[in-house]
Design a protein around this motif. Structure first.
Motif, PDB file in Angstrom:
ATOM      1  N   ALA A  18       0.819  -1.208   0.000  1.00 19.43           N
ATOM      2  CA  ALA A  18       0.000   0.000   0.000  1.00 19.43           C
ATOM      3  C   ALA A  18       0.851   1.255   0.000  1.00 19.43           C
ATOM      4  N   PHE A  19       2.037   1.148   0.640  1.00 20.00           N
ATOM      5  CA  PHE A  19       2.875   2.333   0.732  1.00 20.00           C
ATOM      6  C   PHE A  19       4.078   2.276  -0.204  1.00 20.00           C
ATOM      7  N   SER A  20       4.055   1.351  -1.139  1.00 19.91           N
ATOM      8  CA  SER A  20       5.130   1.273  -2.124  1.00 19.91           C
ATOM      9  C   SER A  20       4.578   1.621  -3.493  1.00 19.91           C
ATOM     10  N   GLN A  21       5.083   2.679  -4.075  1.00 17.78           N
ATOM     11  CA  GLN A  21       4.591   3.127  -5.374  1.00 17.78           C
ATOM     12  C   GLN A  21       5.617   2.896  -6.463  1.00 17.78           C
ATOM     13  N   ILE A  22       6.701   2.195  -6.136  1.00 18.48           N
ATOM     14  CA  ILE A  22       7.758   1.908  -7.093  1.00 18.48           C
ATOM     15  C   ILE A  22       7.564   0.497  -7.648  1.00 18.48           C
ATOM     16  N   ASN A  23       7.587   0.375  -8.957  1.00 20.09           N
ATOM     17  CA  ASN A  23       7.494  -0.924  -9.613  1.00 20.09           C
ATOM     18  C   ASN A  23       8.773  -1.123 -10.431  1.00 20.09           C
ATOM     19  N   LEU A 217      15.025   6.171  -9.120  1.00 16.29           N
ATOM     20  CA  LEU A 217      14.235   5.246  -8.315  1.00 16.29           C
ATOM     21  C   LEU A 217      15.110   4.691  -7.194  1.00 16.29           C
ATOM     22  N   ASN A 218      14.596   4.732  -5.957  1.00 16.79           N
ATOM     23  CA  ASN A 218      15.337   4.229  -4.810  1.00 16.79           C
ATOM     24  C   ASN A 218      14.457   3.257  -4.022  1.00 16.79           C
ATOM     25  N   PRO A 219      14.287   2.031  -4.524  1.00 20.80           N
ATOM     26  CA  PRO A 219      13.364   1.089  -3.876  1.00 20.80           C
ATOM     27  C   PRO A 219      13.768   0.718  -2.448  1.00 20.80           C
ATOM     28  N   ASP A 220      15.074   0.675  -2.175  1.00 17.72           N
ATOM     29  CA  ASP A 220      15.520   0.310  -0.823  1.00 17.72           C
ATOM     30  C   ASP A 220      15.075   1.336   0.218  1.00 17.72           C
ATOM     31  N   ASP A 221      15.034   2.618  -0.198  1.00 18.59           N
ATOM     32  CA  ASP A 221      14.608   3.687   0.704  1.00 18.59           C
ATOM     33  C   ASP A 221      13.154   4.094   0.479  1.00 18.59           C
ATOM     34  N   ASN A 222      12.499   3.416  -0.486  1.00 20.78           N
ATOM     35  CA  ASN A 222      11.094   3.693  -0.802  1.00 20.78           C
ATOM     36  C   ASN A 222      10.866   5.169  -1.145  1.00 20.78           C
ATOM     37  N   ASN A 223      11.713   5.709  -2.029  1.00 20.12           N
ATOM     38  CA  ASN A 223      11.486   7.068  -2.520  1.00 20.12           C
ATOM     39  C   ASN A 223      12.006   7.205  -3.943  1.00 20.12           C
ATOM     40  N   PHE A 224      11.643   8.292  -4.583  1.00 23.68           N
ATOM     41  CA  PHE A 224      12.044   8.523  -5.967  1.00 23.68           C
ATOM     42  C   PHE A 224      12.104  10.023  -6.220  1.00 23.68           C
ATOM     43  N   ILE A 225      12.773  10.404  -7.303  1.00 23.72           N
ATOM     44  CA  ILE A 225      12.930  11.817  -7.660  1.00 23.72           C
ATOM     45  C   ILE A 225      12.283  12.071  -9.014  1.00 23.72           C
ATOM     46  N   ILE A 226      11.423  13.086  -9.061  1.00 32.26           N
ATOM     47  CA  ILE A 226      10.769  13.498 -10.305  1.00 32.26           C
ATOM     48  C   ILE A 226      11.138  14.953 -10.568  1.00 32.26           C
ATOM     49  N   ARG A 227      11.377  15.279 -11.839  1.00 33.83           N
ATOM     50  CA  ARG A 227      11.762  16.634 -12.214  1.00 33.83           C
ATOM     51  C   ARG A 227      10.815  17.189 -13.282  1.00 33.83           C
ATOM     52  N   MET A 228      10.763  18.515 -13.343  1.00 34.04           N
ATOM     53  CA  MET A 228       9.908  19.179 -14.330  1.00 34.04           C
ATOM     54  C   MET A 228      10.535  20.500 -14.761  1.00 34.04           C
ATOM     55  N   GLN A 229      10.382  20.835 -16.023  1.00 30.52           N
ATOM     56  CA  GLN A 229      10.776  22.141 -16.531  1.00 30.52           C
ATOM     57  C   GLN A 229       9.585  22.791 -17.214  1.00 30.52           C
ATOM     58  N   LYS A 230       9.365  24.083 -16.922  1.00 34.56           N
ATOM     59  CA  LYS A 230       8.276  24.844 -17.539  1.00 34.56           C
ATOM     60  C   LYS A 230       8.852  26.100 -18.181  1.00 34.56           C
ATOM     61  N   SER A 231       8.410  26.406 -19.404  1.00 35.30           N
ATOM     62  CA  SER A 231       8.852  27.608 -20.113  1.00 35.30           C
ATOM     63  C   SER A 231       7.629  28.357 -20.631  1.00 35.30           C
ATOM     64  N   SER A 273      11.500  17.015  -6.965  1.00 34.38           N
ATOM     65  CA  SER A 273      10.967  16.564  -5.679  1.00 34.38           C
ATOM     66  C   SER A 273      11.379  15.121  -5.404  1.00 34.38           C
ATOM     67  N   ARG A 274      11.859  14.894  -4.177  1.00 34.01           N
ATOM     68  CA  ARG A 274      12.080  13.534  -3.699  1.00 34.01           C
ATOM     69  C   ARG A 274      10.846  13.144  -2.891  1.00 34.01           C
ATOM     70  N   ILE A 275      10.158  12.101  -3.327  1.00 37.88           N
ATOM     71  CA  ILE A 275       8.847  11.746  -2.771  1.00 37.88           C
ATOM     72  C   ILE A 275       8.904  10.363  -2.138  1.00 37.88           C
ATOM     73  N   HIS A 276       8.385  10.250  -0.932  1.00 26.06           N
ATOM     74  CA  HIS A 276       8.323   8.964  -0.239  1.00 26.06           C
ATOM     75  C   HIS A 276       7.158   8.141  -0.779  1.00 26.06           C
ATOM     76  N   GLY A 277       7.235   6.834  -0.593  1.00 23.17           N
ATOM     77  CA  GLY A 277       6.187   5.947  -1.086  1.00 23.17           C
ATOM     78  C   GLY A 277       4.824   6.221  -0.490  1.00 23.17           C
ATOM     79  N   SER A 278       4.775   6.888   0.656  1.00 23.59           N
ATOM     80  CA  SER A 278       3.502   7.234   1.281  1.00 23.59           C
ATOM     81  C   SER A 278       2.849   8.452   0.636  1.00 23.59           C
ATOM     82  N   GLY A 279       3.587   9.122  -0.252  1.00 22.60           N
ATOM     83  CA  GLY A 279       3.050  10.331  -0.890  1.00 22.60           C
ATOM     84  C   GLY A 279       3.484  11.610  -0.218  1.00 22.60           C
ATOM     85  N   TRP A 280       4.157  11.526   0.939  1.00 21.75           N
ATOM     86  CA  TRP A 280       4.692  12.730   1.587  1.00 21.75           C
ATOM     87  C   TRP A 280       5.970  13.160   0.870  1.00 21.75           C
ATOM     88  N   ILE A 281       6.111  14.459   0.681  1.00 21.72           N
ATOM     89  CA  ILE A 281       7.334  14.996   0.092  1.00 21.72           C
ATOM     90  C   ILE A 281       8.449  14.953   1.140  1.00 21.72           C
TER      91      ILE A 281
END
Length: 306
Positions: A18-23, A217-231, A273-281
């Motif tokens: 439930a708290f793992s969003q990494i596949n 993707l960091n499955p061992d720590d249950n977090n991941f990093i997503i990036r975005m650029q806007k122009s 953003s580095r985001i935890h599997g629970s959805g908390w930043i």
């Protein structure tokens, strides 16, 4: 006894899933808020503004404050979350900037997200508006007699005057926090889109190009990093800025600028953003750069869990 152990193991496995969003099978991550009633996290938010003219850095401003985020309601379709602002620390050469920036001290903004945690709306916008108006009323008395000060205060009030203005311009840290919620992202894949950005000058929205990608993707720590650029579209932004400067000049009875005197403006924003599997930043940084004729105005906001 064995039956109880099996039930316990099943419960644990379900909890982990439930708290793992990494596949890792398809190298994807999905951002969903798995939050419980009354769950609370505190964040430190810092914001720095400065100007770079060739190699010189000037006009530096620094803000720091804390936000308590509390889940106050949870349904199958939404979350209701309170953002409580407190402990402001502001450094600026401009006294008015210090006063305006601290007006949200001890203010609570109640928002609603969808079931994934994607931002939907500010619920108590009228209370927020009235809170700001009460604070600016006192500020007007303090700054009475200072030329044009009331006009700057009115401009600040405008950011909180309607539900739309609050959501689009006054709670940028919330837009940053929930930027990636509700999406599923594949490692190495770039997602491009043509979107529109709010025009805080009051005109039509700006055209904007957006690119989003899952960077780590960091499955061992249950977090991941997503990036975005806007122009943002440069010509639209420059025209809107010119119209705003003309209106300001007419209001303040000063010389009206000429269109040819306004250089092309470039507005780019990067968010990571580095985001935890629970959805908390865990950590998020957003950097906006507005450039014209060798001068770059930089705004950087960092949201970090305490």
């Amino acid at each position: 006894m064995m039956r109880r152990v099996q039930i316990l193991l099943l419960t644990i496995l379900l909890s982990v899933n439930a708290f793992s969003q990494i596949n890792m099978a398809d190298s994807t991550a999905q951002v969903i808020g798995y939050w419980d009633m009354n769950e609370k996290q505190t964040y430190i938010i810092t914001q720095e503004k400065f100007k770079i003219n060739e190699t010189d850095t000037t006009s530096r401003e620094f803000y720091k404050y804390e936000v308590d985020m509390t889940i106050v309601d949870s349904t199958a379709n939404s979350y209701v979350i309170d953002w409580f602002y407190h402990d402001y620390d502001i450094h600026s050469d401009k006294e008015l900037i210090q006063k305006l920036s601290s007006l949200t001290e001890d203010m609570t903004v109640r928002i609603r997200t969808d079931e994934f945690g994607a931002f939907q709306e500010v619920i108590n916008w009228k209370e927020v508006r009235d809170y700001i108006l009460k604070a600016t009323k006192m500020l007007k008395k303090e700054t009475k007699g200072i030329p044009n000060m009331d006009k700057f205060i009115q401009q600040f009030e405008g950011m909180y005057s309607t539900k739309q203005s609050i959501e689009l311009g006054a709670v940028n840290e919330m837009q940053q926090y929930y930027t990636f919620h509700g999406g599923k992202y594949e490692l190495g894949e770039e997602y491009k889109a043509d979107m529109q950005a709010a025009n805080l000058y009051g005109g039509n929205p700006f055209d904007m190009k957006v690119t989003v990608w899952l960077d780590e993707l960091n499955p061992d720590d249950n977090n991941f990093i997503i990036r975005m650029q806007k122009s943002i579209d440069s010509e639209q932004l420059t025209n809107a800025t010119f119209d705003y400067l003309v209106n300001m000049a007419e209001t303040m009875k000063t010389a009206v600028p000429k269109r040819e005197d306004i250089p092309p403006l470039i507005n780019d924003t990067w968010t990571a953003s580095r985001i935890h599997g629970s959805g908390w930043i865990i950590y998020s940084v957003e950097t906006k750069e507005v450039t014209a004729e060798g001068t770059t105005n930089v705004e950087e906001r960092i949201i970090e869990i305490k």
